[in-house]
Design a protein around this motif. Structure first.
Motif, PDB file in Angstrom:
ATOM      1  N   VAL A  27       1.055  -1.198   0.002  1.00 54.87           N
ATOM      2  CA  VAL A  27      -0.057   0.318  -0.053  1.00 54.87           C
ATOM      3  C   VAL A  27       0.947   1.346   0.005  1.00 54.87           C
ATOM      4  O   VAL A  27       0.582   2.307  -0.744  1.00 54.87           O
ATOM      5  CB  VAL A  27      -0.756  -0.053   1.227  1.00 54.87           C
ATOM      6  CG1 VAL A  27      -1.708   1.427   1.405  1.00 54.87           C
ATOM      7  CG2 VAL A  27      -2.024  -1.277   1.012  1.00 54.87           C
ATOM      8  N   GLU A  28       1.954   1.354   0.493  1.00 52.15           N
ATOM      9  CA  GLU A  28       2.957   2.564   0.744  1.00 52.15           C
ATOM     10  C   GLU A  28       3.208   2.747  -0.576  1.00 52.15           C
ATOM     11  O   GLU A  28       3.626   3.705  -1.041  1.00 52.15           O
ATOM     12  CB  GLU A  28       4.048   2.185   1.713  1.00 52.15           C
ATOM     13  CG  GLU A  28       3.516   2.598   3.365  1.00 52.15           C
ATOM     14  CD  GLU A  28       4.315   2.484   4.302  1.00 52.15           C
ATOM     15  OE1 GLU A  28       4.082   2.842   5.362  1.00 52.15           O
ATOM     16  OE2 GLU A  28       5.500   1.614   4.257  1.00 52.15           O
ATOM     17  N   SER A  29       3.875   1.416  -1.243  1.00 52.43           N
ATOM     18  CA  SER A  29       4.472   1.546  -2.543  1.00 52.43           C
ATOM     19  C   SER A  29       3.559   2.171  -3.522  1.00 52.43           C
ATOM     20  O   SER A  29       3.682   2.889  -4.298  1.00 52.43           O
ATOM     21  CB  SER A  29       4.887   0.146  -2.894  1.00 52.43           C
ATOM     22  OG  SER A  29       5.822  -0.423  -2.160  1.00 52.43           O
ATOM     23  N   LEU A  30       2.105   1.664  -3.499  1.00 51.49           N
ATOM     24  CA  LEU A  30       1.252   2.214  -4.536  1.00 51.49           C
ATOM     25  C   LEU A  30       1.155   3.922  -4.071  1.00 51.49           C
ATOM     26  O   LEU A  30       0.901   4.392  -5.267  1.00 51.49           O
ATOM     27  CB  LEU A  30      -0.113   1.564  -4.100  1.00 51.49           C
ATOM     28  CG  LEU A  30      -0.161  -0.112  -4.848  1.00 51.49           C
ATOM     29  CD1 LEU A  30      -1.491  -0.681  -4.275  1.00 51.49           C
ATOM     30  CD2 LEU A  30       0.063   0.114  -6.321  1.00 51.49           C
ATOM     31  N   ILE A 133       7.599  21.774   9.153  1.00 51.14           N
ATOM     32  CA  ILE A 133       7.288  20.990   8.187  1.00 51.14           C
ATOM     33  C   ILE A 133       6.386  19.758   8.893  1.00 51.14           C
ATOM     34  O   ILE A 133       6.518  19.452   9.984  1.00 51.14           O
ATOM     35  CB  ILE A 133       8.579  20.239   7.567  1.00 51.14           C
ATOM     36  CG1 ILE A 133       8.342  19.603   6.349  1.00 51.14           C
ATOM     37  CG2 ILE A 133       9.462  19.462   8.549  1.00 51.14           C
ATOM     38  CD1 ILE A 133       9.526  19.358   5.573  1.00 51.14           C
ATOM     39  N   LYS A 134       5.681  19.058   8.031  1.00 53.28           N
ATOM     40  CA  LYS A 134       4.630  18.120   8.345  1.00 53.28           C
ATOM     41  C   LYS A 134       5.462  16.684   7.930  1.00 53.28           C
ATOM     42  O   LYS A 134       5.688  16.481   6.460  1.00 53.28           O
ATOM     43  CB  LYS A 134       3.208  18.250   7.641  1.00 53.28           C
ATOM     44  CG  LYS A 134       2.197  17.236   8.377  1.00 53.28           C
ATOM     45  CD  LYS A 134       0.952  17.791   8.040  1.00 53.28           C
ATOM     46  CE  LYS A 134      -0.052  17.210   9.141  1.00 53.28           C
ATOM     47  NZ  LYS A 134      -1.321  17.742   8.872  1.00 53.28           N
ATOM     48  N   LEU A 135       5.573  15.631   8.851  1.00 48.57           N
ATOM     49  CA  LEU A 135       6.088  14.408   8.347  1.00 48.57           C
ATOM     50  C   LEU A 135       5.152  13.233   8.378  1.00 48.57           C
ATOM     51  O   LEU A 135       4.290  13.230   9.112  1.00 48.57           O
ATOM     52  CB  LEU A 135       7.193  13.902   9.462  1.00 48.57           C
ATOM     53  CG  LEU A 135       8.671  14.632   9.293  1.00 48.57           C
ATOM     54  CD1 LEU A 135       8.745  16.052  10.006  1.00 48.57           C
ATOM     55  CD2 LEU A 135       9.436  13.691  10.268  1.00 48.57           C
ATOM     56  N   LEU A 136       5.075  12.638   7.050  1.00 49.33           N
ATOM     57  CA  LEU A 136       3.835  11.937   6.867  1.00 49.33           C
ATOM     58  C   LEU A 136       4.327  10.781   6.136  1.00 49.33           C
ATOM     59  O   LEU A 136       5.362  10.765   5.317  1.00 49.33           O
ATOM     60  CB  LEU A 136       2.751  12.269   6.181  1.00 49.33           C
ATOM     61  CG  LEU A 136       1.944  13.429   6.542  1.00 49.33           C
ATOM     62  CD1 LEU A 136       0.891  14.050   5.742  1.00 49.33           C
ATOM     63  CD2 LEU A 136       1.119  13.051   7.738  1.00 49.33           C
ATOM     64  N   ASN A 137       3.797   9.358   6.173  1.00 50.62           N
ATOM     65  CA  ASN A 137       4.078   8.281   5.323  1.00 50.62           C
ATOM     66  C   ASN A 137       3.150   8.636   3.784  1.00 50.62           C
ATOM     67  O   ASN A 137       2.458   9.493   3.904  1.00 50.62           O
ATOM     68  CB  ASN A 137       3.963   7.116   5.836  1.00 50.62           C
ATOM     69  CG  ASN A 137       2.419   6.564   6.098  1.00 50.62           C
ATOM     70  OD1 ASN A 137       1.670   6.942   5.243  1.00 50.62           O
ATOM     71  ND2 ASN A 137       2.063   5.687   6.970  1.00 50.62           N
ATOM     72  N   PRO A 138       3.617   7.954   2.829  1.00 50.62           N
ATOM     73  CA  PRO A 138       3.202   8.103   1.557  1.00 50.62           C
ATOM     74  C   PRO A 138       1.494   7.952   1.573  1.00 50.62           C
ATOM     75  O   PRO A 138       0.948   9.071   1.036  1.00 50.62           O
ATOM     76  CB  PRO A 138       3.780   7.278   0.642  1.00 50.62           C
ATOM     77  CG  PRO A 138       4.938   6.691   1.356  1.00 50.62           C
ATOM     78  CD  PRO A 138       4.717   6.975   2.772  1.00 50.62           C
ATOM     79  N   VAL A 139       1.086   6.990   2.356  1.00 52.11           N
ATOM     80  CA  VAL A 139      -0.530   6.820   2.393  1.00 52.11           C
ATOM     81  C   VAL A 139      -1.169   8.072   3.140  1.00 52.11           C
ATOM     82  O   VAL A 139      -2.043   8.556   2.573  1.00 52.11           O
ATOM     83  CB  VAL A 139      -0.737   5.723   3.125  1.00 52.11           C
ATOM     84  CG1 VAL A 139      -2.288   5.153   3.487  1.00 52.11           C
ATOM     85  CG2 VAL A 139      -0.258   4.160   2.363  1.00 52.11           C
ATOM     86  N   GLN A 140      -0.383   8.417   4.283  1.00 48.12           N
ATOM     87  CA  GLN A 140      -0.984   9.575   5.078  1.00 48.12           C
ATOM     88  C   GLN A 140      -1.010  10.877   4.224  1.00 48.12           C
ATOM     89  O   GLN A 140      -2.070  11.657   4.190  1.00 48.12           O
ATOM     90  CB  GLN A 140      -0.100   9.874   6.330  1.00 48.12           C
ATOM     91  CG  GLN A 140      -0.305   8.622   7.332  1.00 48.12           C
ATOM     92  CD  GLN A 140       0.715   9.015   8.492  1.00 48.12           C
ATOM     93  OE1 GLN A 140       1.934   9.372   8.126  1.00 48.12           O
ATOM     94  NE2 GLN A 140       0.349   8.667   9.764  1.00 48.12           N
ATOM     95  N   PHE A 141       0.073  11.014   3.227  1.00 43.94           N
ATOM     96  CA  PHE A 141      -0.080  12.198   2.419  1.00 43.94           C
ATOM     97  C   PHE A 141      -1.267  12.210   1.422  1.00 43.94           C
ATOM     98  O   PHE A 141      -1.771  13.101   1.501  1.00 43.94           O
ATOM     99  CB  PHE A 141       1.430  12.091   1.628  1.00 43.94           C
ATOM    100  CG  PHE A 141       1.487  13.365   0.873  1.00 43.94           C
ATOM    101  CD1 PHE A 141       1.558  14.739   1.321  1.00 43.94           C
ATOM    102  CD2 PHE A 141       1.228  13.183  -0.529  1.00 43.94           C
ATOM    103  CE1 PHE A 141       1.714  15.843   0.290  1.00 43.94           C
ATOM    104  CE2 PHE A 141       1.303  14.072  -1.615  1.00 43.94           C
ATOM    105  CZ  PHE A 141       1.533  15.322  -1.061  1.00 43.94           C
ATOM    106  N   ILE A 142      -1.206  11.122   0.786  1.00 47.70           N
ATOM    107  CA  ILE A 142      -2.374  10.746   0.023  1.00 47.70           C
ATOM    108  C   ILE A 142      -3.716  11.166   0.587  1.00 47.70           C
ATOM    109  O   ILE A 142      -4.597  12.071   0.092  1.00 47.70           O
ATOM    110  CB  ILE A 142      -2.449   9.559  -1.129  1.00 47.70           C
ATOM    111  CG1 ILE A 142      -1.158   9.362  -1.635  1.00 47.70           C
ATOM    112  CG2 ILE A 142      -3.635   9.353  -1.658  1.00 47.70           C
ATOM    113  CD1 ILE A 142      -1.096  10.107  -2.980  1.00 47.70           C
ATOM    114  N   GLU A 143      -3.967  10.508   1.622  1.00 46.95           N
ATOM    115  CA  GLU A 143      -5.238  10.732   2.252  1.00 46.95           C
ATOM    116  C   GLU A 143      -5.656  12.192   2.783  1.00 46.95           C
ATOM    117  O   GLU A 143      -6.574  12.730   2.661  1.00 46.95           O
ATOM    118  CB  GLU A 143      -5.233   9.737   3.640  1.00 46.95           C
ATOM    119  CG  GLU A 143      -5.311   8.236   3.321  1.00 46.95           C
ATOM    120  CD  GLU A 143      -5.399   7.683   4.731  1.00 46.95           C
ATOM    121  OE1 GLU A 143      -4.625   8.321   5.483  1.00 46.95           O
ATOM    122  OE2 GLU A 143      -5.746   6.387   4.591  1.00 46.95           O
TER     123      GLU A 143
END
Length: 149
Positions: A27-30, A133-143
C-alpha cells in the motif's frame, strides 16, 4: 495557489523495491508511486539533496540506483554541500531530540528548502514533530491531500 513542495527520503524512494507481499509495504508503494506520478505531471514539486545523492550512490542495486538518480533530475530545487553549515545548524536540534544523524540532515534539508511535507516510511522518524514541516508516510500524504490536488 502554489504547488506543494515535498522532500522524500531514501526509504520512500526505495519502497517500491521492497517485499510487496507485505500488505503495508504494498500500500505504501502504491501511494509513493501515486506521489511520483503527481511529481512527474507537475502537480507537486520536490527537493533533492546531497544527502539523498550520497545515500543513493551507496545503493548496491545499480538499476535501482540509476532509476532513482534519473528521477532526481525532476526536482525543482537541489540542496547542495555549499549550504551545509546552514543545514547542520538546523539538524543539530533535531538530532538532540533523538533523530539519527542522516535522518536529521534529511529533515534539515527539507526545512531549509521550505518544503511543506517530508515523506518517509520510517516509523521511528515519523514520531518526530516539527512546526516547520509535516512528516507523513506516503499513504497519509495521499489521504490528507487527495481532495486538494
Amino acid at each position: 495557489m502554489s504547488k506543494l513542495k515535498l522532500y522524500l527520503d531514501m526509504c520512500c524512494f526505495n519502497r517500491p523495491y521492497d517485499d510487496q507481499q507485505q500488505a503495508r509495504i504494498h500500500v505504501e508503494s502504491l501511494a509513493k508511486l501515486s506521489i511520483q506520478q503527481l511529481l512527474t505531471v507537475g502537480a507537486l514539486e520536490f527537493v533533492w539533496s546531497y544527502i539523498l545523492e550520497f545515500e543513493n550512490s551507496r545503493n548496491r542495486y545499480k538499476l535501482r540506483q540509476d532509476t532513482i538518480h534519473k528521477f532526481s533530475y525532476r526536482c525543482v530545487q537541489y540542496v547542495d554541500e555549499t549550504n551545509e553549515d546552514s543545514i547542520i545548524k538546523i539538524a543539530l536540534p533535531i538530532m538532540a531530540q533523538g533523530v539519527k544523524e542522516k535522518d536529521s540532515l534529511h529533515v534539515a534539508c527539507a526545512v531549509y528548502s521550505a518544503c511543506d511535507y517530508f515523506i518517509t516510511t520510517d516509523d521511528r522518524l515519523l514520531k518526530y514533530k516539527d512546526d516547520r514541516i509535516k512528516l507523513l508516510n506516503p499513504v497519509q500524504f495521499i489521504e490528507e491531500t487527495e481532495n486538494n490536488l
